[in-house]
Design a protein around this motif. Structure first.
Motif: not given
Ligand SMILES: Cc1ncc(COP(=O)(O)O)c(C=O)c1O
Length: 399
Positions: A24-26, A31-36, A343-356
């Motif tokens: 999340v920090n990275d 992307n300083p303009d994006k609200k997480v 779509d059968g995604m692995e949980s860490w891949d989904f983590f990145d997908y949702l964050l990005n």
């Protein structure tokens, strides 16, 4: 030469929350303009109930005068605090005795410390996925762990089966991370299994206050026979927002006995008393005083307002998955929503997908066991407006 407890070397590196923070920090730095929006935390965010705060102030005042000052207290907890637990159980229709109650500094310590009472050769049965403390504390003691698979097929509530061997059985209901809860009939099967096999159930009820459907017991002692085969752990952390204030309670029924190797019946309550009086000097008076006030009918009424807030957040998230036809568990009798990654995604891949793509942070299921590899946990512990916004983003992203 000093020898270490080398069982510690067998512990897996717990990198779940530090890895989440790192990613999340990275992302935020790039992307300083994006609200997480963070919906991954298992910590409460609402302030303590008014009744709790008033009692804290009063107890601090007691410490200012010699006639009400308190020094060391009873290791098992003050009777007024134990009594408040007895009355809280009574309000859920369960009778326990004051002597069954041990006031603790939270369920984490006691679920870990209880392992002091058991010999090294027990077979320990732990659900996967689950709260990692059960596995880590038994690994530290070098015990044999057998995992029971909790998955979509069994609704994340695994049951005893023919040929199952276990001496110590961990059950967490409602479960962290899956939000799944055991029904009364299911728990009866576990109690019958434990009684028949002379096994002990360690029942973690840390999320009992989120239960609203009557088919799910708040306490294992709602089940006949459980007083002879179960220890229960609970806490004010999620019930009342005590994650930072620290107070819990452990119930070790006085009629729970285990036969020792020489054939003597040993009281688990006496053993736990011996352990606590040796290694623990009790929870601060101020905290116990506030805990007792919190468990009063008025205090519990105020806790329910916060719980309703978290539950309505959980419902908003769950409703979105329901609408989209995504398989999910929890969200009604639990603050957690546990859903299958698309779509059968692995949980860490989904983590990145949702964050990005939606700037929403959750917890990858892989962090709780192998059966969590394709699942993801969101929580209702966030702010309501932020939850609504996160759900709108998820709704747009997951077609
Ligand atoms: C299942 C479960 N048990 C126990 C705990 C720890 O609770 P406490 O804050 O009382 O130590 C947690 C905390 O997240 C939990 O999820």
């Amino acid at each position: 030469m000093l020898q270490l407890n080398e069982n510690y070397m067998k512990l897996k590196q717990s990198y779940l929350f530090s890895e989440i923070a790192h990613r999340v920090n990275d992302y935020s730095a790039a992307n300083p303009d994006k609200k997480v929006i963070r919906l991954g935390i298992g910590d409460v965010t609402r302030p303590l109930p008014k009744k709790t705060i008033e009692a804290l102030h009063q107890a601090v005042t007691h410490m200012a005068y010699s006639d009400s000052f308190k020094g060391y207290g009873p290791e098992q907890g003050y009777d007024f605090a134990r009594e408040s637990v007895v009355n809280y159980y009574k309000s859920n229709g369960v009778t326990i005795d004051l002597k069954d109650v041990f006031i603790s500094d939270g369920a984490k310590s006691d679920t870990g410390n209880i392992t002091d009472l058991f010999g090294p050769d027990n077979i320990v049965l732990i659900p996967d996925p689950v709260y990692p403390v059960y596995m880590d504390t038994n690994t530290m003691n070098g015990r044999n762990i057998v995992f029971m698979d909790a998955n979509k097929e069994n609704g994340f509530t695994p049951m005893p089966y023919d040929g199952l061997k276990a001496d110590i059985i961990y059950i967490c209901s409602p479960n962290n991370p899956t939000g799944a809860a055991y029904t009364r009939d299911q728990l009866k099967e576990w109690v019958d299994f434990a009684l028949k096999n002379k096994a002990l159930i360690l029942f973690d009820a840390a999320y009992e206050c989120f239960i609203e459907d009557k088919i799910y017991p708040h306490s294992i002692y709602e089940i006949e026979g459980a007083r002879k085969c179960a220890i229960e752990f609970c806490s004010l952390s999620k019930t009342a927002g005590f994650t930072g204030t620290r107070c819990g309670y452990t119930i070790v029924p006085t009629d729970l006995t285990v036969t020792t190797s020489d054939g003597t019946d040993m009281s688990m309550n006496a053993m736990w008393t011996r352990r606590q009086t040796t290694k623990f000097n009790g929870v601060p008076y101020i905290i116990q005083y506030a805990a007792a006030a919190t468990l009063s009918p008025e205090g519990i009424e105020q806790c329910r307002e916060n719980i309703a807030y978290y539950k309505s957040n959980a419902r908003i998230i769950a409703d979105c998955f329901k609408k989209k036809g995504i398989t999910y568990f929890g969200g009604i009798n639990s603050p957690y929503i546990w859903f299958e990654c698309p779509d059968g995604m692995e949980s860490w891949d989904f983590f990145d997908y949702l964050l990005n793509n939606a700037q929403v942070v959750g917890t990858p299921g892989a962090g709780f066991g192998k059966n969590g590899n394709n699942f993801f946990r969101l929580t209702g512990f966030g702010d309501k407006d932020a939850t609504i916004e996160a759900v709108e983003r998820i709704d747009k992203l997951l077609k």
